[in-house]
Write an enzyme that holds these catalytic residues in place. Structure first.
Site, PDB file in Angstrom:
ATOM      1  CG  ASP A 212       1.687  -5.347  -3.527  1.00  0.00           C
ATOM      2  OD1 ASP A 212       1.045  -4.594  -4.261  1.00  0.00           O
ATOM      3  OD2 ASP A 212       2.050  -5.032  -2.386  1.00  0.00           O
ATOM      4  CG  ASN A 220      -6.324  -0.458   4.193  1.00  0.00           C
ATOM      5  OD1 ASN A 220      -7.172  -1.220   4.645  1.00  0.00           O
ATOM      6  ND2 ASN A 220      -5.041  -0.738   4.224  1.00  0.00           N
ATOM      7  CG  ASP A 229      -6.180  -4.639  10.016  1.00  0.00           C
ATOM      8  OD1 ASP A 229      -5.368  -4.310   9.127  1.00  0.00           O
ATOM      9  OD2 ASP A 229      -6.233  -4.091  11.136  1.00  0.00           O
ATOM     10  CD  GLU A 255      -0.057  -2.706   0.844  1.00  0.00           C
ATOM     11  OE1 GLU A 255       0.145  -1.822   0.007  1.00  0.00           O
ATOM     12  OE2 GLU A 255      -0.056  -2.493   2.066  1.00  0.00           O
TER      13      GLU A 255
END
Length: 342
Positions: A212, A220, A229, A255
């Site tokens: 993770d 983000n 991305d 993610e």
């Protein structure tokens, strides 16, 4: 999805859907709502069983998982396309086989015809040479050979085209098993591979490394999903670089990633996880617009070993607990299932 609910029934189910979404901390967008509505309705047995298994195993149901459930259980086109691909691949395989056999049989016949014609040169009819009959047969043979050579070329061309089509179909089937953003395998590919592994060896040992990205939602929010991305894609490639051909790197969530390693013990899996952690930590990212260096990206990892007394969803849930421990201990580290019992 076909519903015949009355207004009252729909209203009651809507309340249940709202409560279920709140329980999962999910947004009520169309995909999540449709999956939950189908679940509370109870008609889609396969979907309900899958969700129940995930809930019992404490597998997080995030937007990524809900989208996967929607694609697998609520999109008729997905199942139809899968069947069409299977049927088309089977048909092309048969065509390629037929063209191969036809080409071989035709070539054998032409060779036998040449051999028989050569033998006739030494034959006689009532003591006389069989030249007139032989000349007529040779003319017929020449004409037949020309026409059959054209047919043979067409068969060979069909053979090449069918093999090319079969290759393209296999590529298309392969693409359906890949996550479009990262290029890693998706959940469907994971399930397919697990079926293959356990069919080959029911008691096979499989290690899992749950991965993770640390504080990625904050990343983000600050830099935007477009840059996020790009980061995901590059981290995925780095993770994949540490997985040998026998393993399977999977994008299991937004993610989140999962590395499956067959025939690997817990200690070896932990060593691989540490290599992955260090490799990602060394990555450096620069904004293409501002040319500024972005913050360092780190990952947390949890390592566990599949126990055959549990189902796969229970295993994934236990792996998620191991990963959660790594986060609780400060992130950017590897934890093992052995630490849960120590």
């Amino acid at each position: 999805m076909k519903y015949q609910d009355s207004l009252q029934q729909a209203g009651e189910k809507a309340l249940k859907v709202k409560a279920f979404l709140q329980r999962l901390a999910l947004a009520a967008h169309p995909v999540n709502y449709a999956v939950c509505y189908e679940y509370v309705s109870g008609h889609n047995v396969a979907l309900c069983q899958t969700i129940e298994q995930k809930l019992q195993a404490k597998v997080p149901l995030d937007d990524f998982v809900m989208a996967d459930l929607y694609s697998r259980f609520l999109t008729p086109a997905n199942m139809q396309q899968e069947q069409l691909l299977h049927d088309a691949a089977s048909m092309v395989s048969r065509m390629a086989g037929y063209s191969d056999v036809a080409a071989e049989q035709l070539e054998d016949y032409l060779q036998q015809l040449d051999h028989s014609t050569a033998q006739l040169k030494h034959c006689t009819i009532h003591g006389e040479p069989a030249l007139p009959a032989l000349e007529q047969l040779q003319q017929l043979t020449t004409g037949f050979r020309l026409s059959q050579q054209q047919l043979l070329q067409q068969l060979q061309q069909t053979h090449q085209q069918s093999h090319q089509l079969r290759h393209e179909l296999e590529q298309l089937k392969q693409q359906r098993l890949l996550d479009p953003l990262t290029g890693l395998y998706n959940r469907q590919a994971m399930q397919n591979q697990l079926d293959i592994w356990f069919s080959e060896q029911p008691q096979r040992r499989i290690a899992a490394i749950a991965v993770d990205l640390d504080h990625f939602s904050n990343f983000n929010h600050e830099y935007g999903h477009a840059i996020g991305d790009v980061i995901l894609s590059k981290v995925a490639r780095k993770i994949s670089s540490y997985v040998q051909s026998s393993g399977l790197p999977v994008r299991s969530g937004g993610e989140e990633f999962l590395i499956l390693l067959p025939d690997v013990d817990l200690r070896s899996a932990g060593e691989i996880a540490e290599q992955v952690r260090r490799g990602v930590e060394k990555l450096r990212f620069v904004s293409s617009r501002s040319k500024k260096t972005l913050p360092k990206v780190t990952i947390s990892l949890g390592v566990s070993l599949y126990q055959h007394s549990e189902n796969w969803y229970q295993f994934l849930g236990r792996t998620a607990e191991v990963l959660q421990l790594a986060k609780q201990l400060g992130r950017n580290q590897v934890t093992s299932e052995a630490m849960l019992t120590s």
